[in-house]
Design a protein around this motif. Structure first.
Motif, mmCIF file in Angstrom:
data_model
loop_
_atom_site.group_PDB
_atom_site.id
_atom_site.type_symbol
_atom_site.label_atom_id
_atom_site.label_comp_id
_atom_site.label_asym_id
_atom_site.label_seq_id
_atom_site.Cartn_x
_atom_site.Cartn_y
_atom_site.Cartn_z
ATOM 1 N N ASN A 234 0.887 -1.245 0.098
ATOM 2 C CA ASN A 234 0.026 -0.158 -0.036
ATOM 3 C C ASN A 234 0.934 1.449 -0.013
ATOM 4 O O ASN A 234 0.628 2.409 -0.630
ATOM 5 C CB ASN A 234 -0.807 -0.143 1.094
ATOM 6 N N LYS B 226 2.167 1.835 -3.365
ATOM 7 C CA LYS B 226 1.535 2.303 -4.456
ATOM 8 C C LYS B 226 1.454 3.823 -4.284
ATOM 9 O O LYS B 226 1.218 4.446 -5.416
ATOM 10 C CB LYS B 226 -0.170 1.897 -4.145
ATOM 11 N N ARG C 144 2.297 6.290 -7.325
ATOM 12 C CA ARG C 144 1.436 7.441 -7.763
ATOM 13 C C ARG C 144 2.193 8.948 -7.689
ATOM 14 O O ARG C 144 1.634 9.534 -8.673
ATOM 15 C CB ARG C 144 0.049 7.341 -7.136
ATOM 16 N N PHE D 64 3.884 -7.700 -5.416
ATOM 17 C CA PHE D 64 3.086 -6.630 -6.040
ATOM 18 C C PHE D 64 2.266 -7.178 -7.087
ATOM 19 O O PHE D 64 0.939 -6.974 -6.660
ATOM 20 C CB PHE D 64 3.851 -5.361 -6.529
ATOM 21 N N GLU E 295 -1.824 -7.109 -6.384
ATOM 22 C CA GLU E 295 -2.568 -6.159 -7.246
ATOM 23 C C GLU E 295 -2.973 -6.713 -8.511
ATOM 24 O O GLU E 295 -3.843 -6.084 -9.273
ATOM 25 C CB GLU E 295 -1.692 -5.014 -7.272
ATOM 26 N N PRO F 124 4.315 -3.371 -10.832
ATOM 27 C CA PRO F 124 4.330 -1.816 -10.537
ATOM 28 C C PRO F 124 4.496 -1.001 -11.733
ATOM 29 O O PRO F 124 3.659 0.132 -11.498
ATOM 30 C CB PRO F 124 5.742 -1.952 -9.377
ATOM 31 N N PHE G 221 1.076 -0.598 -12.897
ATOM 32 C CA PHE G 221 0.305 0.163 -11.927
ATOM 33 C C PHE G 221 0.566 1.752 -12.198
ATOM 34 O O PHE G 221 -0.442 2.551 -12.111
ATOM 35 C CB PHE G 221 0.529 -0.224 -10.498
ATOM 36 N N ARG G 222 1.647 2.171 -12.232
ATOM 37 C CA ARG G 222 2.266 3.561 -12.493
ATOM 38 C C ARG G 222 1.776 4.095 -13.728
ATOM 39 O O ARG G 222 1.007 5.024 -13.788
ATOM 40 C CB ARG G 222 3.742 3.383 -12.388
ATOM 41 N N TRP H 273 -2.006 5.462 -13.347
ATOM 42 C CA TRP H 273 -2.232 6.595 -12.714
ATOM 43 C C TRP H 273 -1.445 7.695 -13.370
ATOM 44 O O TRP H 273 -1.500 8.812 -12.668
ATOM 45 C CB TRP H 273 -1.885 6.387 -11.299
#
Length: 286
Positions: free
Chosen positions: A239, A242, A246, A271, A275, A279, A282-283, A286
């Motif tokens: 968390n 994340k 972001r 990760f 998720e 990673p 994810f980046r 966002w």
């Protein structure tokens, strides 16, 4: 903070996905999401492993909740208050329901929910004061959608009012879902993990630091918080990662070190396991 009006085949919803300040996340009971939904057809929504507490009230229609090994029938005026780290599913019936809800969390929420259950509170109950619950949720929504510079404090005030009302209505000294055997409260260990996630932590170290048997710690921590010590620590680290992904341009390796995971490859595997994406992916989202 983002406001979204969602129309789909299953639900029509008006919701706020809220981003509290760093101060609020560290010190207050803070809002994560709130809104109202109208089911468009019978459907089921399933979730698990969320660091969140959910309260919702049924305004129209009916449905069911599956939670902690039980199935609850819900109709107008029924309320739900649950720990979202445990798996749950709520399902609208053919009598399509309308729900008003809030997801929230905070540094003391685990202890508050435990006290609620100790006092006889239940995951589902019929509200004696439905208007009060409805009014509190309306106020939270209005504040969250405003530009008020102290909205986190005002939201905290109304979430505290919600919890006070839940404590009042849940009080039943003859009904207690907890074992009569007194168990050590491990909130201090959870808070230690929240604050020291960057450091190397082991069960043996925690057992020595808090003067508790590590086998007892392993068993009771999972009973109280829904996850093993190691899994809870991984969730805290991911968390935090994340947030770095972001809001910073730090490299994956730098982020893994900042979150207490010195092996970037291991960090990336964990990760993706938690998720569902890497990673880097994810980046990009966002």
């Amino acid at each position: 903070m983002a406001i979204t009006l969602f129309h789909g085949d299953l639900v029509k919803s008006n919701r706020i996905i809220y981003t509290p300040s760093a101060f609020a996340k560290a010190n207050l009971i803070h809002l994560q999401e709130t809104g109202e939904l109208q089911a468009q057809q019978p459907h089921s929504s399933k979730r698990k492993g969320l660091f969140s507490y959910l309260f919702f009230v049924v305004l129209h229609g009916s449905g069911t909740l599956k939670y902690d090994g039980s199935v609850y029938s819900l109709t107008v005026g029924d309320c739900v208050f649950i720990d979202c780290r445990k798996p749950y599913a709520h399902c609208s019936s053919n009598d399509l329901w309308t729900l008003k809800w809030a997801h929230f969390y905070g540094p003391n929420m685990n202890a508050i929910y435990e006290k609620y259950m100790e006092r006889g509170g239940q995951p589902c109950f019929h509200a004696h004061t439905l208007d009060q619950y409805h009014q509190i949720l309306e106020q939270i929504y209005e504040i969250a959608s405003s530009a008020d510079y102290i909205r986190d404090m005002k939201i905290y005030e109304h979430l505290a009012s919600l919890l006070t009302l839940l404590m009042e209505e849940g009080w039943d000294p003859l009904r207690n879902s907890f074992s009569t055997t007194k168990k050590q409260n491990l909130q201090n260990i959870k808070e230690y993990l929240d604050q020291h996630y960057q450091e190397k932590i082991s069960l043996d170290m925690l057992a020595d630091l808090f003067y508790v048997n590590k086998f007892y710690l392993t068993r009771v921590f999972k009973e109280q918080f829904g996850l093993s010590v190691n899994n809870y620590l991984l969730h805290v680290r991911i968390n935090r990662a994340k947030q770095f992904l972001r809001f910073t341009t730090s490299s994956i390796e730098e982020i893994s070190h900042a979150c207490g995971m010195t092996d970037a490859n291991y960090f990336s595997r964990i990760f993706k396991r938690l998720e569902g994406i890497s990673p880097g992916e994810f980046r990009k989202r966002w």
